[in-house]
Design a protein around this motif. Sequence first.
Motif, PDB file in Angstrom:
ATOM      1  N   VAL A 269       0.838  -1.200   0.000  1.00  0.00           N
ATOM      2  CA  VAL A 269       0.000   0.000   0.000  1.00  0.00           C
ATOM      3  C   VAL A 269       0.873   1.250   0.000  1.00  0.00           C
ATOM      4  O   VAL A 269       0.556   2.238  -0.679  1.00  0.00           O
ATOM      5  CB  VAL A 269      -0.958  -0.004   1.203  1.00  0.00           C
ATOM      6  CG1 VAL A 269      -1.806   1.268   1.223  1.00  0.00           C
ATOM      7  CG2 VAL A 269      -1.860  -1.225   1.170  1.00  0.00           C
ATOM      8  N   ALA A 270       1.973   1.221   0.737  1.00  0.00           N
ATOM      9  CA  ALA A 270       2.865   2.385   0.765  1.00  0.00           C
ATOM     10  C   ALA A 270       3.389   2.705  -0.623  1.00  0.00           C
ATOM     11  O   ALA A 270       3.435   3.874  -1.034  1.00  0.00           O
ATOM     12  CB  ALA A 270       4.018   2.136   1.731  1.00  0.00           C
ATOM     13  N   GLU A 271       3.788   1.668  -1.372  1.00  0.00           N
ATOM     14  CA  GLU A 271       4.290   1.893  -2.727  1.00  0.00           C
ATOM     15  C   GLU A 271       3.181   2.394  -3.641  1.00  0.00           C
ATOM     16  O   GLU A 271       3.396   3.292  -4.467  1.00  0.00           O
ATOM     17  CB  GLU A 271       4.891   0.602  -3.289  1.00  0.00           C
ATOM     18  CG  GLU A 271       5.492   0.758  -4.681  1.00  0.00           C
ATOM     19  CD  GLU A 271       6.179  -0.488  -5.193  1.00  0.00           C
ATOM     20  OE1 GLU A 271       6.438  -0.562  -6.412  1.00  0.00           O
ATOM     21  OE2 GLU A 271       6.461  -1.397  -4.380  1.00  0.00           O
ATOM     22  N   LEU A 272       1.989   1.835  -3.504  1.00  0.00           N
ATOM     23  CA  LEU A 272       0.855   2.273  -4.309  1.00  0.00           C
ATOM     24  C   LEU A 272       0.540   3.739  -4.062  1.00  0.00           C
ATOM     25  O   LEU A 272       0.378   4.530  -5.004  1.00  0.00           O
ATOM     26  CB  LEU A 272      -0.360   1.408  -3.978  1.00  0.00           C
ATOM     27  CG  LEU A 272      -1.699   1.843  -4.582  1.00  0.00           C
ATOM     28  CD1 LEU A 272      -1.671   1.750  -6.094  1.00  0.00           C
ATOM     29  CD2 LEU A 272      -2.835   0.999  -4.009  1.00  0.00           C
ATOM     30  N   LEU A 273       0.458   4.136  -2.799  1.00  0.00           N
ATOM     31  CA  LEU A 273       0.100   5.513  -2.467  1.00  0.00           C
ATOM     32  C   LEU A 273       1.190   6.494  -2.888  1.00  0.00           C
ATOM     33  O   LEU A 273       0.884   7.607  -3.341  1.00  0.00           O
ATOM     34  CB  LEU A 273      -0.177   5.642  -0.969  1.00  0.00           C
ATOM     35  CG  LEU A 273      -1.383   4.854  -0.433  1.00  0.00           C
ATOM     36  CD1 LEU A 273      -1.570   5.109   1.053  1.00  0.00           C
ATOM     37  CD2 LEU A 273      -2.655   5.197  -1.205  1.00  0.00           C
ATOM     38  N   ALA A 274       2.446   6.100  -2.740  1.00  0.00           N
ATOM     39  CA  ALA A 274       3.543   6.967  -3.161  1.00  0.00           C
ATOM     40  C   ALA A 274       3.484   7.206  -4.666  1.00  0.00           C
ATOM     41  O   ALA A 274       3.695   8.333  -5.146  1.00  0.00           O
ATOM     42  CB  ALA A 274       4.882   6.368  -2.762  1.00  0.00           C
ATOM     43  N   ALA A 275       3.201   6.149  -5.431  1.00  0.00           N
ATOM     44  CA  ALA A 275       3.105   6.294  -6.878  1.00  0.00           C
ATOM     45  C   ALA A 275       1.922   7.172  -7.259  1.00  0.00           C
ATOM     46  O   ALA A 275       2.034   8.050  -8.130  1.00  0.00           O
ATOM     47  CB  ALA A 275       2.984   4.919  -7.529  1.00  0.00           C
ATOM     48  N   ARG A 276       0.787   6.972  -6.601  1.00  0.00           N
ATOM     49  CA  ARG A 276      -0.394   7.771  -6.922  1.00  0.00           C
ATOM     50  C   ARG A 276      -0.183   9.239  -6.552  1.00  0.00           C
ATOM     51  O   ARG A 276      -0.694  10.133  -7.234  1.00  0.00           O
ATOM     52  CB  ARG A 276      -1.615   7.206  -6.198  1.00  0.00           C
ATOM     53  CG  ARG A 276      -2.040   5.826  -6.674  1.00  0.00           C
ATOM     54  CD  ARG A 276      -2.381   5.804  -8.154  1.00  0.00           C
ATOM     55  NE  ARG A 276      -3.581   6.560  -8.425  1.00  0.00           N
ATOM     56  CZ  ARG A 276      -4.799   6.034  -8.505  1.00  0.00           C
ATOM     57  NH1 ARG A 276      -4.965   4.734  -8.328  1.00  0.00           N
ATOM     58  NH2 ARG A 276      -5.836   6.792  -8.773  1.00  0.00           N
ATOM     59  N   ALA A 277       0.566   9.511  -5.495  1.00  0.00           N
ATOM     60  CA  ALA A 277       0.854  10.897  -5.117  1.00  0.00           C
ATOM     61  C   ALA A 277       1.675  11.610  -6.185  1.00  0.00           C
ATOM     62  O   ALA A 277       1.612  12.833  -6.310  1.00  0.00           O
ATOM     63  CB  ALA A 277       1.585  10.929  -3.780  1.00  0.00           C
ATOM     64  N   ARG A 278       2.446  10.835  -6.954  1.00  0.00           N
ATOM     65  CA  ARG A 278       3.232  11.401  -8.055  1.00  0.00           C
ATOM     66  C   ARG A 278       2.427  11.477  -9.353  1.00  0.00           C
ATOM     67  O   ARG A 278       2.952  11.883 -10.384  1.00  0.00           O
ATOM     68  CB  ARG A 278       4.482  10.548  -8.311  1.00  0.00           C
ATOM     69  CG  ARG A 278       5.439  10.443  -7.141  1.00  0.00           C
ATOM     70  CD  ARG A 278       6.751   9.793  -7.567  1.00  0.00           C
ATOM     71  NE  ARG A 278       6.565   8.442  -8.097  1.00  0.00           N
ATOM     72  CZ  ARG A 278       6.624   7.333  -7.363  1.00  0.00           C
ATOM     73  NH1 ARG A 278       6.851   7.423  -6.046  1.00  0.00           N
ATOM     74  NH2 ARG A 278       6.465   6.146  -7.921  1.00  0.00           N
ATOM     75  N   GLY A 279       1.169  11.063  -9.298  1.00  0.00           N
ATOM     76  CA  GLY A 279       0.364  11.024 -10.498  1.00  0.00           C
ATOM     77  C   GLY A 279       0.619   9.801 -11.347  1.00  0.00           C
ATOM     78  O   GLY A 279       0.267   9.773 -12.531  1.00  0.00           O
ATOM     79  N   GLU A 280       1.210   8.756 -10.751  1.00  0.00           N
ATOM     80  CA  GLU A 280       1.557   7.532 -11.470  1.00  0.00           C
ATOM     81  C   GLU A 280       0.826   6.347 -10.820  1.00  0.00           C
ATOM     82  O   GLU A 280      -0.067   6.527 -10.015  1.00  0.00           O
ATOM     83  CB  GLU A 280       3.078   7.307 -11.410  1.00  0.00           C
ATOM     84  CG  GLU A 280       3.891   8.468 -11.947  1.00  0.00           C
ATOM     85  CD  GLU A 280       5.370   8.331 -11.640  1.00  0.00           C
ATOM     86  OE1 GLU A 280       5.759   7.375 -10.935  1.00  0.00           O
ATOM     87  OE2 GLU A 280       6.150   9.194 -12.096  1.00  0.00           O
TER      88      GLU A 280
END
Length: 249
Positions: free
Chosen positions: A58-69
């Motif tokens: 989840v941490a990796e998913l949220l970090a990517a989504r915060a970058r617009g990815e």
Amino acid sequence: MAAPDNSDNNRRPSVPWVAMYHSVGDRSEDPYRITVTPERLEKQLTWLRRRGLRGVSVAELLAARARGEGRDLVGLTFDDGYADFLTGALPVLRRQGCTATLFVLPGRLGGDNAWDPLGPRKPLLTAEGIRRAADEGVEIGSHGLTHVDLTKADDLTLKTETAESRAALAALLGTEADGFCYPYGAIDRRAMDAVRDAGYSYGCAIDPGPLNGLHALPRLHIGQDDNTVRMHLKYRLHRLRRRPVEGLR
């Protein structure tokens, strides 16, 4: 490999898909339907990969989504910290090139799922087992200290299950836990505020109802009966039925 199904991303915000698992192993007794076999997990993750999707923490998913990815990422979560995660889930995750988030109970290290009255008793990870999972790149989050319904907890219990479980994990792993998972999926405003106040960056529920935001993330239960057809339907319906998460691109 098929391209990810992102045809409607330009028309509306995409809803992150976070899959909820529990035990991976023997399901000869499974009254709560919380167990999948390693073979079924393998087929489900293969289905993701063939669609151009990859399971991550989840941490990796949220970090990517915060970058617009990260539109090609799916969160994988495993609740309760069962000992069979190391033998049943971890080898499959390795083969599939996936990571995951494991939500554990630092107040029940080496114990069992005593909160399930129908059984069967399933052993939980020891401190050593949790460290081994972390060393393998698995994100470790808190599932509370002892698996208590936070919506029914008094103030002291609520603080203990949120703040003290985070402190216990920090002592065990030497790093702060970013994620919390609400036991039973039970969430209300008071529980959500306690999780945020304890310092967690996000909280995973199941169906958060009217609550929204990073501390009330919806998830989708994945079970033994979820073959490729059911996985496809669940994936599509989740994206149609869930609201975009506030504060997340």
